[in-house]
Design an enzyme around this catalytic site. Sequence first.
Site, PDB file in Angstrom:
ATOM      1  N   GLU A  30       0.890  -1.173   0.000  1.00 21.95           N
ATOM      2  CA  GLU A  30       0.000   0.000   0.000  1.00 21.95           C
ATOM      3  C   GLU A  30       0.915   1.206   0.000  1.00 21.95           C
ATOM      4  O   GLU A  30       1.505   1.553   1.017  1.00 21.95           O
ATOM      5  CB  GLU A  30      -0.904  -0.052   1.241  1.00 21.95           C
ATOM      6  N   CYS A  37      -2.009   8.608   2.906  1.00 20.73           N
ATOM      7  CA  CYS A  37      -1.786   8.138   1.540  1.00 20.73           C
ATOM      8  C   CYS A  37      -2.959   8.455   0.621  1.00 20.73           C
ATOM      9  O   CYS A  37      -2.791   8.568  -0.590  1.00 20.73           O
ATOM     10  CB  CYS A  37      -1.526   6.633   1.539  1.00 20.73           C
TER      11      CYS A  37
END
Length: 465
Positions: free
Chosen positions: A193, A231
């Site tokens: 990720e 993110c």
Amino acid sequence: MAEIENLEPDLEELRESYRSGKTKEASWRKSQLKGLLTLLKEQEKDIFKALEQDLGKHYAESYRDEVGTLTKSVNLALSSLKDWMSSRKAKLPIAAFPSTAEVFPEPLGLVLIISSWNFPFAFRPGSSQLFSSSKTIPTYLDKKAVKVIEGGAAVGEHLLRCKWDKIFFTGNPRVGRVVMTAAANHLTPVTLELGGKCPAIFDSFSSSWDKEMVIKRVLGGKFGACAGQACIAIDYILVQEGFAPTLLELLRKMAKIMFGENPRETKSMARIINKQHFLRLKNILDDPSVQSCIVHGGGVDEDNLFMEPTILMNPPLKASIMTDEIFGPLLPIITLKKIEDSIEFINSRPKALAIYVFTKNETLKRRIISETSSGSVTFNDAIIQYAADTIPFGGVGESGFGRYHGKFSFDTFTHEKAILRRSLLTEFWFRFPPWNDFKLALTKSAYNFDYFGFLLVLMGLKKNS
């Protein structure tokens, strides 16, 4: 917390716990889930305090993004665990009768989860992990099966040299490549990720209600999630040049309402995690070609590691603010001739973890879905997809690969074992040598599920062509 020199005994204890078979039992898994819930309830104040000390997060933000989402995910896993763990029947063709097949989910085994500092409390059903103190873990979780190892690069490198059955990494692409390289030595499957630059396409709106609604969501999706240190935070905005002045004025006005005239004193926005990241962001702003583009904010408090919500208009596309993930409270606005040009702009850059599109234009929505590639697309909101357990969360390309959240997390740490059971009552004798045209004709009919043709060949009424 394990020290680096004592890692091997801890790893062997983890392996032995898995080999014992206890982690495969529903009762053990439920006990760990219930332990997490108890921890979250009893240690909530301490969690809030830790997040405030480390990141300057308000307790409401901490509950919304960490304690609350974790509690929700654990409750979902508890209520769904029996179904998730159950094998499911698989269909077989009539030609396979009498046979049965099923797909049996089993844990992958020993899992290394390298978590991030910006959202330190996280949960992965199927293999749980929680970053906490060494005094807390043994009280709530099985310390022989769940361990927390804190440390920097040296500890990470040591762990990556060990053999794992799965590695889950959250971080940047540079370190992601290091993780993949290390995993390749043992052919270990990896979920990455990685984030990246998540764009927000902002179309023009006429209704004052719509404007207020979407502006709140844009600001919340940038500055309201760990001060942009997320993110999936909005990295930059794309807007048609004719609407840019209106957008800027709306952002300025709403930013003062949401974060106050002095955002540091209102404590409605987190601070930068440490001096290193603060100086990285400050260096971005100190670039003269970037500094001249600041149209709102720009104030910094190095002693308290705080940066004001900062908006920039058309910074150079080759400057680091537009080539690297910002990961902080800096919001560039890039103007385009037409809002449709945003598709080409996005496609000319690495694939994002998320694309946010604020529009009522259904044609534009369809084009974004069909003509761009990203981990997710969210229309008329930002970051909200993170809280949905029924849709997968993950990237594509340089923003990562693999998916998790809800049942998808369980699947990420699960091997679906194929099981087929055959009877000894019948045999497909034509599948064995010696070969001839008759057996070939029967095999062709069977593979095409042409049962009538199969009977004709068997009865000698149909020849192989």
